[in-house]
Design a protein around this motif. Structure first.
Motif, mmCIF file in Angstrom:
data_model
loop_
_atom_site.group_PDB
_atom_site.id
_atom_site.type_symbol
_atom_site.label_atom_id
_atom_site.label_comp_id
_atom_site.label_asym_id
_atom_site.label_seq_id
_atom_site.Cartn_x
_atom_site.Cartn_y
_atom_site.Cartn_z
ATOM 1 N N ILE A 177 5.923 5.657 -1.484
ATOM 2 C CA ILE A 177 6.586 5.884 -0.200
ATOM 3 C C ILE A 177 7.442 4.673 0.143
ATOM 4 O O ILE A 177 6.946 3.543 0.177
ATOM 5 C CB ILE A 177 5.561 6.136 0.917
ATOM 6 N N SER A 178 8.724 4.917 0.369
ATOM 7 C CA SER A 178 9.607 3.842 0.805
ATOM 8 C C SER A 178 9.738 3.909 2.323
ATOM 9 O O SER A 178 9.661 4.980 2.916
ATOM 10 C CB SER A 178 10.989 3.971 0.158
ATOM 11 N N PHE A 179 9.929 2.753 2.952
ATOM 12 C CA PHE A 179 10.052 2.754 4.412
ATOM 13 C C PHE A 179 11.520 2.736 4.808
ATOM 14 O O PHE A 179 12.375 2.257 4.079
ATOM 15 C CB PHE A 179 9.302 1.567 5.016
ATOM 16 N N ILE A 237 0.848 -1.204 0.000
ATOM 17 C CA ILE A 237 0.000 0.000 0.000
ATOM 18 C C ILE A 237 0.880 1.250 0.000
ATOM 19 O O ILE A 237 0.615 2.212 -0.738
ATOM 20 C CB ILE A 237 -0.960 -0.030 1.204
ATOM 21 N N LEU A 238 1.941 1.241 0.800
ATOM 22 C CA LEU A 238 2.860 2.387 0.801
ATOM 23 C C LEU A 238 3.535 2.549 -0.552
ATOM 24 O O LEU A 238 3.718 3.673 -1.046
ATOM 25 C CB LEU A 238 3.908 2.210 1.899
ATOM 26 N N GLU A 243 -3.381 14.781 2.434
ATOM 27 C CA GLU A 243 -4.257 13.999 1.556
ATOM 28 C C GLU A 243 -3.738 12.566 1.404
ATOM 29 O O GLU A 243 -4.497 11.597 1.499
ATOM 30 C CB GLU A 243 -4.330 14.673 0.179
ATOM 31 N N LYS A 244 -2.420 12.438 1.209
ATOM 32 C CA LYS A 244 -1.837 11.110 1.034
ATOM 33 C C LYS A 244 -1.974 10.276 2.309
ATOM 34 O O LYS A 244 -2.271 9.081 2.250
ATOM 35 C CB LYS A 244 -0.361 11.247 0.639
ATOM 36 N N GLU A 245 -1.789 10.902 3.456
ATOM 37 C CA GLU A 245 -1.944 10.191 4.734
ATOM 38 C C GLU A 245 -3.346 9.623 4.865
ATOM 39 O O GLU A 245 -3.534 8.468 5.257
ATOM 40 C CB GLU A 245 -1.672 11.143 5.898
ATOM 41 N N GLN A 246 -4.337 10.445 4.544
ATOM 42 C CA GLN A 246 -5.729 10.010 4.679
ATOM 43 C C GLN A 246 -6.030 8.842 3.748
ATOM 44 O O GLN A 246 -6.687 7.866 4.139
ATOM 45 C CB GLN A 246 -6.668 11.189 4.384
ATOM 46 N N GLU A 296 -7.127 5.022 4.909
ATOM 47 C CA GLU A 296 -8.364 4.419 4.392
ATOM 48 C C GLU A 296 -8.082 3.093 3.699
ATOM 49 O O GLU A 296 -8.829 2.115 3.864
ATOM 50 C CB GLU A 296 -9.049 5.390 3.429
ATOM 51 N N GLU A 297 -6.987 3.052 2.928
ATOM 52 C CA GLU A 297 -6.644 1.833 2.185
ATOM 53 C C GLU A 297 -6.286 0.693 3.144
ATOM 54 O O GLU A 297 -6.711 -0.453 2.958
ATOM 55 C CB GLU A 297 -5.474 2.123 1.249
#
Length: 449
Positions: free
Chosen positions: A336-338, A330-331, A360-363, A367-368
């Motif tokens: 987004i890399s961890f 999902i990331l 916006e991306k956080e939300q 949700e995902e």
């Protein structure tokens, strides 16, 4: 043969360039010189790279670029005048800088890289002519002529394996070769830069390519210290580090050398030394495959802010096949890399750089994950700093981590997370960013005083 790289402060003005000349002349093995764009000597100075970013922004937005072009050219003009070298090199530099404003805008993913690379490229042209004027047989070599071929990833280029055979031919030149850092060319001939600070990367690649006996990285400090001098008063100087230790420290905030720069020399087992252009007789810090001095369990403490943590809890998470993989997928979907992923049996934290996130991306991520994995609890935590205590000697010492956690506890600094890799080269502490400096001082006192 030695490959030597000079950072932005080392090539910032005529006075510094005279020091560079003396360093190169003092050792005939210094045959390949990698240079950065002119940087700062004083806080009032502006880095040429920053001027080029401003130039690019103005050009891209179709605004007047006359003033910024003159500012950039003047930085080089003042050096040409003070060094009293051939004026024709300044004409060449001026043509190059002005020519950027004729490039195609539109759908050109390499436009910004081409603008930014001009700082290093013109610095190398000037320095080669300067060396010649002082009796040093030298030659400017562009990355294209050298055969430094990179991937087609603007602002994040990686060297292609085929480059090393090309670069090996540089050993055959008799002159001192002056090569711009920070960028290479793609297989289709486009200029493509490494991530910023990438002149370190260029130097490392060149050292590996010519199988140098040593890669010397000249900057404006006497090597590397056990903690940041701006945080800890007169920290201990480190004489030796391993490649792994330096990589960990560079990642966590030590900016003396680019954190990706060690990989080519690490693979080729070429030693590196960090030295000071303003104090070249100082031994500096050596970076080696293994340390000869092994008494210290911890060799350095570093801290960096700008992290966030995605915290997820779910009862019986450990029994749910593929839970961690699905989180990372999902990331990845949101680019987004961890950085780290400490976990328990029913919870997992994913540490990432805050710069990759927006509200916006956080939300959308929340949700995902709720939709796909139905966690009991999920939230983002912001304003985190990552502290690293680093040292390969930790493997053989008992209680190293306990000392650190005790020191932080005594200062009332709460640990948000703690993580240690299987290699035991480093221990990571996550804390609130407003406690970072106090935490570094506490850890330094514990391990070094």
């Amino acid at each position: 043969m030695k490959v030597v790289k000079f950072g932005g402060s080392s090539v910032a003005n005529a006075v510094q360039l005279e020091k560079v000349l003396d360093i190169v002349k003092s050792d005939e093995k210094r045959k390949i010189v990698i240079v950065s764009a002119p940087g700062k000597v004083t806080e009032a100075d502006i880095k040429v790279t920053d001027l080029l970013i401003e130039y690019y922004d103005l050009y891209e937005s179709e605004q007047d670029t006359t003033e910024i072009i003159e500012k950039i050219i003047q930085r080089y003009a003042s050096m040409v005048e003070e060094l009293q070298i051939e004026k024709s090199v300044l004409e060449d530099i001026a043509t190059s800088i002005k020519g950027l404003a004729t490039l195609e805008r539109g759908d050109n993913p390499y436009l910004r890289d081409t603008f930014l690379s001009a700082g290093e490229d013109n610095s190398a042209k000037l320095i080669a002519v300067f060396f010649q004027s002082r009796g040093v047989k030298s030659r400017y070599i562009s990355p294209k002529e050298a055969g430094l071929i990179v991937t087609s990833e603007p602002s994040n280029a990686r060297v292609l394996e085929s480059s090393y055979a090309n670069l090996a031919k540089l050993k055959n030149f008799e002159e001192v070769l002056v090569i711009p850092g920070f960028f290479g060319v793609t297989e289709t001939g486009n200029v493509c830069t490494f991530s910023r600070g990438g002149s370190d990367v260029t130097g490392s690649i060149l050292a590996a390519g010519v199988e140098a006996e040593l890669y010397e990285n000249f900057t404006d400090v006497d090597g590397i210290f056990a903690a940041h001098p701006g945080v800890v008063h007169e920290p201990m100087s480190i004489q030796e580090l391993t490649y792994k230790e330096m990589r960990e420290l560079a990642y966590a905030g030590f900016t003396v050398i680019h954190d990706e720069a060690l990989f080519p020399v690490y693979q080729a087992k070429i030693p590196v030394v960090i030295k000071n252009t303003n104090n070249p007789t100082h031994a500096g810090t050596k970076i080696l495959a293994s340390r000869t001095e092994k008494e210290l369990a911890v060799v350095g403490i570093a801290g960096d802010d700008g992290f966030a943590s995605l915290n997820i809890s779910k009862y019986l998470m450990n029994r749910e096949l593929g839970f961690g993989r699905k989180v990372l997928e999902i990331l990845e979907k949101f680019d987004i890399s961890f950085e780290h992923m400490p976990s328990g049996i029913d919870d997992i934290s994913v540490i990432m750089r805050e710069r990759y996130l927006t509200e916006e991306k956080e939300q959308l991520i929340l949700e995902e994950i709720k939709k796909v994995l139905a966690p009991d609890e999920i939230y983002f935590e912001h304003n985190l700093s990552i502290l690293m205590i680093v040292g390969e000697g930790m493997r053989e010492k008992i209680g190293v981590t306990a000392k650190g956690t005790t020191a932080l506890s005594k200062r009332g600094i709460n640990l948000e997370l703690i993580n240690q890799g299987s290699s035991e080269v480093s221990v990571m502490f996550g804390i609130k960013s407003d406690k970072e400096k106090a935490a570094i001082r506490a850890l330094y006192e514990t391990y070094f005083n």
